[in-house]
Design a protein around this motif. Structure first.
Motif, PDB file in Angstrom:
ATOM      1  N   ILE A  26     -21.141  63.941   0.291  1.00 41.50           N
ATOM      2  CA  ILE A  26     -21.399  64.964  -0.728  1.00 41.50           C
ATOM      3  C   ILE A  26     -20.316  66.031  -0.689  1.00 41.50           C
ATOM      4  CG2 ILE A  26     -23.050  66.718  -1.544  1.00 41.50           C
ATOM      5  CD1 ILE A  26     -25.252  64.943  -0.231  1.00 41.50           C
ATOM      6  N   GLU A  27     -19.741  66.242  -1.855  1.00 46.63           N
ATOM      7  CA  GLU A  27     -18.737  67.294  -1.982  1.00 46.63           C
ATOM      8  C   GLU A  27     -19.437  68.451  -2.682  1.00 46.63           C
ATOM      9  OE1 GLU A  27     -14.555  65.847  -2.916  1.00 46.63           O
ATOM     10  OE2 GLU A  27     -15.110  67.070  -4.630  1.00 46.63           O
ATOM     11  N   HIS A  28     -19.331  69.655  -2.140  1.00 50.39           N
ATOM     12  CA  HIS A  28     -20.165  70.714  -2.718  1.00 50.39           C
ATOM     13  C   HIS A  28     -19.390  71.879  -3.319  1.00 50.39           C
ATOM     14  CE1 HIS A  28     -20.190  71.952   1.697  1.00 50.39           C
ATOM     15  NE2 HIS A  28     -19.351  72.766   1.089  1.00 50.39           N
ATOM     16  N   GLU A  29     -20.058  72.520  -4.263  1.00 46.70           N
ATOM     17  CA  GLU A  29     -19.557  73.765  -4.848  1.00 46.70           C
ATOM     18  C   GLU A  29     -20.757  74.685  -4.950  1.00 46.70           C
ATOM     19  OE1 GLU A  29     -17.280  73.981  -8.674  1.00 46.70           O
ATOM     20  OE2 GLU A  29     -17.039  71.850  -8.252  1.00 46.70           O
ATOM     21  N   PHE A  30     -20.598  75.920  -4.516  1.00 45.07           N
ATOM     22  CA  PHE A  30     -21.717  76.860  -4.612  1.00 45.07           C
ATOM     23  C   PHE A  30     -21.386  77.976  -5.595  1.00 45.07           C
ATOM     24  CE2 PHE A  30     -22.537  74.675  -0.671  1.00 45.07           C
ATOM     25  CZ  PHE A  30     -23.905  74.483  -0.724  1.00 45.07           C
ATOM     26  N   LEU A  31     -22.345  78.251  -6.472  1.00 42.46           N
ATOM     27  CA  LEU A  31     -22.132  79.296  -7.476  1.00 42.46           C
ATOM     28  C   LEU A  31     -22.987  80.531  -7.159  1.00 42.46           C
ATOM     29  CD1 LEU A  31     -22.257  77.146 -10.753  1.00 42.46           C
ATOM     30  CD2 LEU A  31     -20.412  77.369  -9.099  1.00 42.46           C
ATOM     31  N   SER A  32     -22.681  81.606  -7.831  1.00 45.85           N
ATOM     32  CA  SER A  32     -23.305  82.893  -7.522  1.00 45.85           C
ATOM     33  C   SER A  32     -24.821  82.906  -7.695  1.00 45.85           C
ATOM     34  CB  SER A  32     -22.722  83.973  -8.442  1.00 45.85           C
ATOM     35  OG  SER A  32     -23.431  85.174  -8.276  1.00 45.85           O
ATOM     36  N   GLN A  33     -25.497  83.552  -6.751  1.00 49.50           N
ATOM     37  CA  GLN A  33     -26.937  83.753  -6.880  1.00 49.50           C
ATOM     38  C   GLN A  33     -27.217  84.730  -8.021  1.00 49.50           C
ATOM     39  OE1 GLN A  33     -28.955  86.558  -6.380  1.00 49.50           O
ATOM     40  NE2 GLN A  33     -30.888  85.429  -6.507  1.00 49.50           N
ATOM     41  N   GLY A  34     -26.208  85.511  -8.396  1.00 53.70           N
ATOM     42  CA  GLY A  34     -26.365  86.536  -9.434  1.00 53.70           C
ATOM     43  C   GLY A  34     -26.849  85.970 -10.770  1.00 53.70           C
ATOM     44  N   TYR A  35     -26.670  84.688 -10.978  1.00 52.13           N
ATOM     45  CA  TYR A  35     -27.116  84.096 -12.249  1.00 52.13           C
ATOM     46  C   TYR A  35     -28.635  84.105 -12.389  1.00 52.13           C
ATOM     47  CZ  TYR A  35     -22.297  82.533 -12.105  1.00 52.13           C
ATOM     48  OH  TYR A  35     -20.927  82.501 -11.993  1.00 52.13           O
ATOM     49  N   HIS A  36     -29.309  84.233 -11.262  1.00 53.77           N
ATOM     50  CA  HIS A  36     -30.772  84.331 -11.265  1.00 53.77           C
ATOM     51  C   HIS A  36     -31.217  85.477 -12.188  1.00 53.77           C
ATOM     52  CE1 HIS A  36     -34.833  84.627  -9.370  1.00 53.77           C
ATOM     53  NE2 HIS A  36     -34.662  85.913  -9.544  1.00 53.77           N
ATOM     54  N   ASP A  37     -30.432  86.536 -12.199  1.00 54.84           N
ATOM     55  CA  ASP A  37     -30.811  87.715 -12.988  1.00 54.84           C
ATOM     56  C   ASP A  37     -30.401  87.594 -14.447  1.00 54.84           C
ATOM     57  OD1 ASP A  37     -31.803  88.872 -10.720  1.00 54.84           O
ATOM     58  OD2 ASP A  37     -29.907  89.839 -10.211  1.00 54.84           O
ATOM     59  N   ASN A  38     -29.601  86.606 -14.770  1.00 54.53           N
ATOM     60  CA  ASN A  38     -29.180  86.448 -16.154  1.00 54.53           C
ATOM     61  C   ASN A  38     -28.926  84.963 -16.451  1.00 54.53           C
ATOM     62  OD1 ASN A  38     -27.959  86.502 -18.689  1.00 54.53           O
ATOM     63  ND2 ASN A  38     -27.136  88.554 -18.331  1.00 54.53           N
ATOM     64  N   ASP A  40     -28.849  83.222 -19.039  1.00 54.87           N
ATOM     65  CA  ASP A  40     -27.971  82.865 -20.171  1.00 54.87           C
ATOM     66  C   ASP A  40     -26.533  82.703 -19.703  1.00 54.87           C
ATOM     67  OD1 ASP A  40     -30.150  83.074 -21.734  1.00 54.87           O
ATOM     68  OD2 ASP A  40     -29.695  85.085 -22.497  1.00 54.87           O
ATOM     69  N   VAL A  41     -26.104  83.594 -18.832  1.00 48.95           N
ATOM     70  CA  VAL A  41     -24.757  83.480 -18.262  1.00 48.95           C
ATOM     71  C   VAL A  41     -24.729  82.293 -17.301  1.00 48.95           C
ATOM     72  CG1 VAL A  41     -23.033  84.619 -16.796  1.00 48.95           C
ATOM     73  CG2 VAL A  41     -24.286  85.960 -18.497  1.00 48.95           C
ATOM     74  N   GLY A  42     -25.787  82.174 -16.489  1.00 50.04           N
ATOM     75  CA  GLY A  42     -25.860  81.119 -15.477  1.00 50.04           C
ATOM     76  C   GLY A  42     -25.696  79.722 -16.052  1.00 50.04           C
TER      77      GLY A  42
END
Lengths: 197, 212
Positions: A26-38, A40-42
């Motif tokens: 598995i090759e991974h990429e982690f994105l911001s938790q900040g998208y939880h709050d928005n 639409d952006v996420g």
């Protein structure tokens, strides 16, 4: 199989642990938790990362998100199949199954869940889009700014009203794993709970 | 001479003490209580509703305006009862079973009160049977309920079904809201109204529809 994982950073340690033990690569990429709050952006950001995946390289793209306030709504696979968990949110992952989460959630609705990822994600400094959700509609403004804008009396009323949601949480749960016990977050969660009463 | 326009302005600006003062002055000068309500307080809240819809006002502005409106309303409430002035409609409001997130619910409740509705606040984590009992016992015309989480969205459906099972569908309309809710979902579970904001307009529509 060779898989691509696109996941929320809140589950960084848990996903890495799972990936290490998997028979798959598995090759991974982690994105911001900040998208939880928005969300639409996420959803746009997740789609951008799906689009950027190289064609014919992976056997599938694992989406390391729950439904997360409909953030996964509208995601499209462009060339590689998406594999999406059936979960409302990441607490399902941490508790092990949607049945477990359902049982805990309904037995104790006033529970605020903490994990290592929840307590450390802010330190990663990823993008945090402006909040869209209820809990923070103006609630992340300081008391001083509120006083300046709305007057002393109104400011206190607003702070109380906008933060009232926290008073409905009467129980804190820290979800610990063998591979997170060495971290200081259990204590940190305890301190937050004590502070919030 | 009492100034109803000033009452409206102070509601818009969220100045609760100034609203109380102006309303008291109007009462002392024997201004008809329905004029204070409609041309002062509700007129002010109507402007707030429009500005909120147009993104000129945000949640904090709406909250302080609703608070100012309420301060004025408390002063005239006894006189409204005395004069037997009918409210715009009677609603009950709550977050559904399992959901404790009530900022939106409180805001809609305040906006409805501001539009002249009588609001029974059932609080948070409200069981379907509590909504049903409220409709039965309190003469509720609209049930307003919200869910912030997809986890608790299903409780909206359970509550709509409980209202149906109790045979109350003809007497009551159901309005739902919350971050994950869409019109499609409202249609699917058989709710009569869904709006992302401006709940008061929808509530008025539903009351008008029931009157036909």
């Amino acid at each position: 199989m060779f898989l691509k994982l696109i996941a929320c950073e809140v589950a960084y340690r848990e996903m890495c642990y799972g990936a290490a033990r998997s028979i798959n690569q598995i090759e991974h990429e982690f994105l911001s938790q900040g998208y939880h709050d928005n969300p639409d952006v996420g959803v746009h950001r997740i789609q951008e990362h799906i689009n950027a995946v190289e064609a014919d390289r992976y056997d599938g793209i694992l989406i390391g998100y729950g439904l997360c306030n409909n953030m996964l709504n509208g995601l499209q696979a462009t060339h590689t199949q998406l594999i999406v968990p059936r979960a409302h949110d990441c607490i399902t992952f941490f508790l092990g199954s949607k049945e477990q989460y359902h049982q805990h959630f309904h037995a104790n609705p006033g529970t605020y869940y903490y994990t290592s990822g929840w307590l450390e994600h802010r330190k990663r400094g990823n993008e945090r889009p402006k909040r869209r959700q209820g809990a923070a509609l103006g609630g992340d403004t300081s008391l001083e700014t509120m006083i300046e804008k709305y007057g002393e009396e109104n400011a206190h009323f607003l702070m109380e009203t906008l933060w009232n949601w926290t008073s409905h949480y009467s129980r804190g749960v820290y979800i610990d794993f063998d591979f997170t016990t060495h971290l200081p977050y259990k204590k940190e969660a305890q301190e937050i709970c004590e502070k919030r009463g | 001479m009492a100034d109803l326009q000033a009452i409206a302005e102070n509601v818009i600006n969220g100045q609760a003490p100034a609203v109380s003062e102006a309303v008291q002055k109007a009462i002392d000068e024997n201004i008809p209580v329905q004029d204070i309500l409609h041309e002062g307080l509700i007129a002010g809240m109507n402007v707030v509703g429009v500005r909120f819809k147009n993104n000129e006002f945000y949640i904090p502005e709406v909250l302080i305006a609703a608070r100012a409106m309420k301060a004025g309303l408390e002063l005239i409430r006894p006189k409204l009862l005395e004069a037997k002035i009918k409210s715009s409609g009677k609603v009950c409001i709550g977050t559904v079973k399992g959901d404790l997130h009530d900022i939106g619910k409180n805001l809609v409740g305040m906006m409805l009160e501001g539009a002249g509705f009588e609001v029974v606040d059932l609080g948070v984590d409200v069981a379907p049977e509590t909504f049903v009992a409220s409709v039965r016992e309190q003469g509720i015309q609209i049930v307003c309920m919200s869910a912030l989480l997809t986890t608790t969205m299903a409780s909206l459906q359970t509550t709509v079904e409980a209202i149906k099972a109790a045979g109350l569908t003809d007497n009551v309309r159901v309005m739902i809201g919350g971050a994950p809710i869409t019109q499609e979902y409202a249609d699917k579970i058989g709710a009569h109204g869904y709006v992302a904001d401006a709940a008061t307009e929808k509530a008025r529509e539903l009351i008008a529809e029931m009157a036909i």
